[in-house]
Design a protein around this motif. Structure first.
Motif, PDB file in Angstrom:
ATOM      1  N   ALA A 172      -3.882   2.682  -6.673  1.00 29.53           N
ATOM      2  CA  ALA A 172      -3.334   1.277  -6.503  1.00 29.53           C
ATOM      3  C   ALA A 172      -3.147   0.803  -5.270  1.00 29.53           C
ATOM      4  CB  ALA A 172      -1.760   1.266  -7.164  1.00 29.53           C
ATOM      5  N   ALA A 173      -3.158   1.606  -4.196  1.00 29.13           N
ATOM      6  CA  ALA A 173      -3.160   1.283  -2.748  1.00 29.13           C
ATOM      7  C   ALA A 173      -4.703   0.629  -2.514  1.00 29.13           C
ATOM      8  CB  ALA A 173      -2.789   2.485  -1.960  1.00 29.13           C
ATOM      9  N   VAL A 181      -6.406   1.329   5.493  1.00 25.11           N
ATOM     10  CA  VAL A 181      -5.445   1.597   4.277  1.00 25.11           C
ATOM     11  C   VAL A 181      -6.275   2.114   3.030  1.00 25.11           C
ATOM     12  CG1 VAL A 181      -3.918   0.313   2.945  1.00 25.11           C
ATOM     13  CG2 VAL A 181      -4.186  -0.351   5.358  1.00 25.11           C
ATOM     14  N   ILE A 182      -7.544   1.636   2.986  1.00 26.68           N
ATOM     15  CA  ILE A 182      -8.148   2.257   1.871  1.00 26.68           C
ATOM     16  C   ILE A 182      -8.439   3.720   1.934  1.00 26.68           C
ATOM     17  CG2 ILE A 182     -10.694   2.325   1.108  1.00 26.68           C
ATOM     18  CD1 ILE A 182     -11.126  -0.794   1.275  1.00 26.68           C
ATOM     19  N   GLY A 183      -8.742   4.265   3.293  1.00 21.76           N
ATOM     20  CA  GLY A 183      -8.858   5.632   3.596  1.00 21.76           C
ATOM     21  C   GLY A 183      -7.430   6.533   3.136  1.00 21.76           C
ATOM     22  N   PHE A 184      -6.371   5.771   3.225  1.00 19.61           N
ATOM     23  CA  PHE A 184      -5.207   6.284   2.969  1.00 19.61           C
ATOM     24  C   PHE A 184      -4.971   6.487   1.558  1.00 19.61           C
ATOM     25  CE2 PHE A 184      -0.649   5.245   1.655  1.00 19.61           C
ATOM     26  CZ  PHE A 184       0.063   6.124   2.375  1.00 19.61           C
ATOM     27  N   GLY A 185      -5.148   5.526   0.718  1.00 19.00           N
ATOM     28  CA  GLY A 185      -5.184   5.575  -0.570  1.00 19.00           C
ATOM     29  C   GLY A 185      -6.085   6.568  -1.322  1.00 19.00           C
ATOM     30  N   ALA A 234       1.012  -1.099   0.120  1.00 17.02           N
ATOM     31  CA  ALA A 234      -0.029   0.043  -0.005  1.00 17.02           C
ATOM     32  C   ALA A 234       0.895   1.314   0.083  1.00 17.02           C
ATOM     33  CB  ALA A 234      -1.096   0.000   1.316  1.00 17.02           C
ATOM     34  N   VAL A 235       1.747   1.225   0.769  1.00 17.91           N
ATOM     35  CA  VAL A 235       2.669   2.492   1.036  1.00 17.91           C
ATOM     36  C   VAL A 235       3.761   2.377  -0.236  1.00 17.91           C
ATOM     37  CG1 VAL A 235       4.143   3.621   2.412  1.00 17.91           C
ATOM     38  CG2 VAL A 235       2.555   2.494   3.419  1.00 17.91           C
TER      39      VAL A 235
END
Length: 441
Positions: free
Chosen positions: A404-405, A295-299, A235-236
């Motif tokens: 992509a994340a 992680v979805i929120g991060f993307g 993800a990162v």
């Protein structure tokens, strides 16, 4: 009632040392990136300078890749306190060298790359030893809180450090390096105050190479740990936008070095806010699902940040950028605040799962594997961002990474159902990862 970790002398000293060294180390990351981009920008085009940013991440990652098996084994065999002390001493020397070279206006690209590589060596040793040391400093009942606080120190330092570096660089190019030198000194002194602790160690008999490889085997067999650290890595690796901040500050949002400090500070605001909430209201249920959504929120936040400036400028005109209060800049800062908040949730869950689901005799080696994955996402993520930005431009590279994340998270939720099923942080009943009971508050 379990003793609070901060009531234990060894843990207090360790926590301050971890926070200070993380603040110092990662404050230098933003300055090294800015100096590399600034020096390269004077003699190269934007895309060629962006490629130099990619090399900064690469030279920090290669030592970690080469030393992973060794550093984990060392952390399980030797006194973890002295490993941390030696690594901090190396980082202190690097900070002092960068401060002197910058102060005397003799800094060069080869010097920046060489010192960045030495910082990669220090990180390769300090990360597994530091992570594995925390559970040795508190009694078993206090372990979950200690792990959460340790993750909090790392996350606050990892987000706050770059913000501090950006602001100090605006004061003077050498200022962040001198402050980092002082912080490393504080960290070293705090670690010297940590007294000897009783802990489990791996047997001194047997093939050392096989003992090193055991860490890899443990991670491969434990699908919950494998899923958590590999999700963070991809993800990162794909969605990390921090390497692009110098380019956005200078050439996209047009806000210069002062604006870079604001961009770096924004994730810190989100991370610290969430960290405070988690310290009072720790996650207790459905921790795996919450990590996936984080992680979805991060993307999503990465995608919004990448598009805000260019799209708003195209739709409404150039007045959308150019100052810290311009609308596109404010939207970008809000997106970065959200990015930091979501990242804090992800790191908190991942760190707790790894520590609590790993026996003490394996924590160094599992920690080194985790560090390799994390560094793959951070340093290689910076390299990926820099190289891709040089080919297709920083905006498309950032936006594409955020999308992509999101896709990777959806895929991991299917490949690793163990993440969705992780209801609490409680380890299996068969796992004994309690520290020795001789540890007293």
């Amino acid at each position: 009632m379990a003793a609070h970790p901060f009531s234990i002398h060894n843990y207090r000293a360790y926590w301050i040392a971890r926070l200070a060294s993380t603040l110092a180390g990662l404050s230098m990351v933003v300055v090294i990136g800015w100096q590399v981009y600034d020096i390269a920008r004077e003699t190269m085009g934007i895309r060629e300078a962006a490629m130099q940013l990619g090399f900064v991440g690469l030279v920090q990652f290669l030592p970690l890749l080469a030393l992973t098996l060794v550093t984990g084994w060392v952390a399980d065999r030797l006194d973890r306190r002295w490993i941390v002390r030696a690594a901090i001493a190396l980082e202190l020397g690097c900070a002092a060298a960068l401060a002197w070279l910058t102060q005397t206006d003799t800094i060069t690209l080869p010097a920046l790359f060489g010192i960045a590589a030495l910082l990669g060596v220090a990180r390769a040793f300090i990360s597994p030893a530091q992570q594995a040391l925390a559970p040795n400093l508190v009694p078993a009942a206090s372990l979950p809180t200690a792990i959460a606080l340790s993750a909090l120190a790392w996350q606050v330092g990892s987000i706050g450090g770059p913000a501090m570096g950006g602001y100090l660089y605006a004061v003077g190019p050498a200022a962040p390096y001198w402050v980092a030198t002082a912080l490393f000194g504080v960290s070293f002194l705090m670690m010297m105050l940590v007294t000897p602790v009783v802990r489990s160690t791996i047997a001194r008999i047997g093939n050392p190479l096989m003992q090193m490889i055991e860490g890899l085997h443990y991670v491969r067999r434990n699908r919950l740990i494998l899923g958590a650290i590999s999700l963070d890595m991809f993800a990162v690796l794909l969605g990390g936008a921090t390497a692009m901040l110098p380019i956005y500050a200078r050439d996209v949002l047009m806000i210069g070095a002062d604006g870079l400090g604001h961009l770096r500070a924004a994730p810190a605001v989100g991370a610290v806010a969430v960290a405070v909430v988690l310290s009072w209201r720790p996650l207790k249920t459905n921790v795996g699902v919450k990590m996936l959504w984080a992680v979805i929120g991060f993307g999503i936040a990465t995608t919004v940040f990448g598009w805000a400036g260019p799209l708003m400028t195209r739709w409404f005109g150039p007045e959308m950028i150019g100052s810290e209060l311009a609308p596109a800049v404010l939207v970008s800062i809000v997106a970065l605040i959200a990015l930091g908040a979501f990242d804090m949730i992800s790191v908190y869950v991942r760190s707790s799962l790894i520590q609590l689901h790993t026996p003490d005799t394996m924590r160094g080696r599992v920690g080194s594997v985790s560090t390799l994955f994390i560094s793959s996402s951070n340093e290689l993520g910076e390299a990926r961002s820099g190289f891709l930005a040089s080919l297709i431009g920083p905006v498309i590279a950032t936006v594409g990474g955020g999308i992509a994340a999101i896709l990777v998270t959806a895929l991991w939720a299917r490949i690793f159902p163990e993440l969705r099923r992780a209801r609490t942080f409680d380890p299996p009943a068969s796992l004994d990862n309690s520290p020795p009971e001789e540890i007293k508050a």
